[in-house]
Write a protein that holds these residues in place. Structure first.
Motif, PDB file in Angstrom:
ATOM      1  N   PRO A  74      51.964  32.797  48.391  1.00  7.33           N
ATOM      2  CA  PRO A  74      51.179  33.200  47.224  1.00  7.33           C
ATOM      3  C   PRO A  74      49.864  33.852  47.644  1.00  7.33           C
ATOM      4  O   PRO A  74      49.348  33.612  48.735  1.00  7.33           O
ATOM      5  N   PHE A  75      49.323  34.669  46.751  1.00  9.36           N
ATOM      6  CA  PHE A  75      48.081  35.369  47.042  1.00  9.36           C
ATOM      7  C   PHE A  75      47.316  35.641  45.757  1.00  9.36           C
ATOM      8  O   PHE A  75      47.875  35.604  44.664  1.00  9.36           O
ATOM      9  N   ALA A  76      46.036  35.923  45.919  1.00 14.17           N
ATOM     10  CA  ALA A  76      45.184  36.384  44.829  1.00 14.17           C
ATOM     11  C   ALA A  76      44.743  37.804  45.153  1.00 14.17           C
ATOM     12  O   ALA A  76      44.794  38.228  46.310  1.00 14.17           O
ATOM     13  N   VAL A  77      44.313  38.523  44.128  1.00 14.03           N
ATOM     14  CA  VAL A  77      43.872  39.907  44.313  1.00 14.03           C
ATOM     15  C   VAL A  77      42.464  40.091  43.757  1.00 14.03           C
ATOM     16  O   VAL A  77      42.086  39.463  42.769  1.00 14.03           O
ATOM     17  N   VAL A  78      41.712  40.955  44.433  1.00 12.84           N
ATOM     18  CA  VAL A  78      40.399  41.389  43.974  1.00 12.84           C
ATOM     19  C   VAL A  78      40.416  42.906  44.017  1.00 12.84           C
ATOM     20  O   VAL A  78      40.754  43.495  45.049  1.00 12.84           O
ATOM     21  N   GLY A  79      40.078  43.552  42.904  1.00 12.91           N
ATOM     22  CA  GLY A  79      40.042  45.006  42.867  1.00 12.91           C
ATOM     23  C   GLY A  79      38.709  45.499  42.371  1.00 12.91           C
ATOM     24  O   GLY A  79      38.147  44.944  41.423  1.00 12.91           O
ATOM     25  N   PHE A  80      38.205  46.526  43.036  1.00 13.95           N
ATOM     26  CA  PHE A  80      36.954  47.173  42.638  1.00 13.95           C
ATOM     27  C   PHE A  80      37.266  48.554  42.082  1.00 13.95           C
ATOM     28  O   PHE A  80      37.769  49.417  42.803  1.00 13.95           O
ATOM     29  N   SER A  81      36.986  48.769  40.805  1.00  8.82           N
ATOM     30  CA  SER A  81      37.146  50.060  40.150  1.00  8.82           C
ATOM     31  C   SER A  81      38.553  50.619  40.378  1.00  8.82           C
ATOM     32  O   SER A  81      39.521  50.045  39.869  1.00  8.82           O
ATOM     33  N   LEU A  82      38.715  51.681  41.140  1.00 12.40           N
ATOM     34  CA  LEU A  82      40.048  52.237  41.414  1.00 12.40           C
ATOM     35  C   LEU A  82      40.995  51.178  41.986  1.00 12.40           C
ATOM     36  O   LEU A  82      42.189  51.176  41.692  1.00 12.40           O
ATOM     37  N   GLY A  83      40.469  50.257  42.759  1.00 14.27           N
ATOM     38  CA  GLY A  83      41.279  49.191  43.345  1.00 14.27           C
ATOM     39  C   GLY A  83      41.860  48.227  42.325  1.00 14.27           C
ATOM     40  O   GLY A  83      42.735  47.417  42.645  1.00 14.27           O
ATOM     41  N   GLY A  99      46.240  34.815  41.072  1.00 14.60           N
ATOM     42  CA  GLY A  99      44.933  34.996  40.470  1.00 14.60           C
ATOM     43  C   GLY A  99      44.464  36.423  40.653  1.00 14.60           C
ATOM     44  O   GLY A  99      44.894  37.107  41.581  1.00 14.60           O
ATOM     45  N   ALA A 100      43.563  36.871  39.748  1.00 17.24           N
ATOM     46  CA  ALA A 100      43.062  38.238  39.818  1.00 17.24           C
ATOM     47  C   ALA A 100      41.592  38.293  39.421  1.00 17.24           C
ATOM     48  O   ALA A 100      41.183  37.661  38.445  1.00 17.24           O
ATOM     49  N   VAL A 101      40.847  39.061  40.199  1.00 12.06           N
ATOM     50  CA  VAL A 101      39.452  39.374  39.890  1.00 12.06           C
ATOM     51  C   VAL A 101      39.372  40.891  39.796  1.00 12.06           C
ATOM     52  O   VAL A 101      39.655  41.590  40.774  1.00 12.06           O
ATOM     53  N   LEU A 102      39.030  41.386  38.610  1.00  8.93           N
ATOM     54  CA  LEU A 102      38.969  42.823  38.365  1.00  8.93           C
ATOM     55  C   LEU A 102      37.514  43.206  38.114  1.00  8.93           C
ATOM     56  O   LEU A 102      36.896  42.728  37.162  1.00  8.93           O
ATOM     57  N   CYS A 103      36.965  44.046  38.984  1.00  8.48           N
ATOM     58  CA  CYS A 103      35.559  44.416  38.925  1.00  8.48           C
ATOM     59  C   CYS A 103      35.399  45.885  38.569  1.00  8.48           C
ATOM     60  O   CYS A 103      35.992  46.752  39.223  1.00  8.48           O
ATOM     61  N   HIS A 104      34.614  46.155  37.539  1.00  5.85           N
ATOM     62  CA  HIS A 104      34.195  47.497  37.144  1.00  5.85           C
ATOM     63  C   HIS A 104      35.311  48.324  36.517  1.00  5.85           C
ATOM     64  O   HIS A 104      35.126  49.531  36.317  1.00  5.85           O
ATOM     65  N   ALA A 105      36.447  47.735  36.224  1.00  7.84           N
ATOM     66  CA  ALA A 105      37.544  48.460  35.576  1.00  7.84           C
ATOM     67  C   ALA A 105      38.563  47.456  35.058  1.00  7.84           C
ATOM     68  O   ALA A 105      38.611  46.303  35.505  1.00  7.84           O
TER      69      ALA A 105
END
Length: 187
Positions: A74-83, A99-105
């Protein structure tokens, strides 16, 4: 501790993205930071977006999905804008996403599926006055996902969590990091 994939923004895999990922690693998480641009980095967001358009947004997403395939558990994701594109697709469609952390988008429901998976926590970090962000999409996604956490910040800047860019805001970046670590502690 969690396996975490951190996806960079349109300017590429900057020292600031690496530093954010490094702080997650220093907290004990196993962190992968794939380079969705194969070594390219850009001085401006516009140049980075132009590159993403040239290679295709589907290519950006596919490269992110391919990075997740290298993990066994298992894994979690963090994305910044385009990511956020590969981060949100993985969070919504991959059976091992936790789990997911979505930053700026944020991407509207329906793009990668019509619902958010049960048991996958979601954090959204956004600013109403960020002209490059997707504030309305973030608010709508948070409203549609049970127990989603929506954090809004008082800034006009976009890439506030990247310490290597002019938009960096140390106070907001610290809050995003702390809140990300809180989510990851439960994954």
């Amino acid at each position: 501790m969690a396996d975490v994939i951190v996806f960079h923004h349109a300017q590429g895999l900057t020292p600031g993205v690496r530093a954010f990922a490094g702080r997650l690693g220093a907290a004990g998480h196993r962190v992968m930071v794939p380079d969705l641009y194969d070594g390219e980095a850009f001085a401006t967001i516009d140049d980075g977006v132009a590159h993403a358009e040239a290679i295709g947004f589907d290519t950006v997403i596919d490269r992110g999905v391919a990075a997740a395939a290298s993990l066994d558990g298992p894994f979690a994701v963090v994305g910044f804008s385009l990511g956020v594109l590969p981060a949100q697709q993985l969070a919504q469609t991959h059976s091992r996403a936790r789990g997911a952390v979505l930053c700026h988008a944020a991407i509207p429901l329906g793009t990668f599926g019509d619902h958010w998976p049960d048991g996958v926590p979601l954090q959204l970090h956004t600013a109403a006055d960020d002209a490059l962000g997707d504030y309305d999409d973030a608010v709508a996604l948070a409203a549609a996902v049970e127990r989603a956490e929506l954090f809004t910040y008082d800034t006009r800047a976009h890439l506030v969590a990247d310490a290597s860019l002019p938009d960096h805001d140390p106070e907001i970046a610290a809050m995003i990091l702390d809140r990300t670590l809180e989510l990851l502690a439960g994954v």
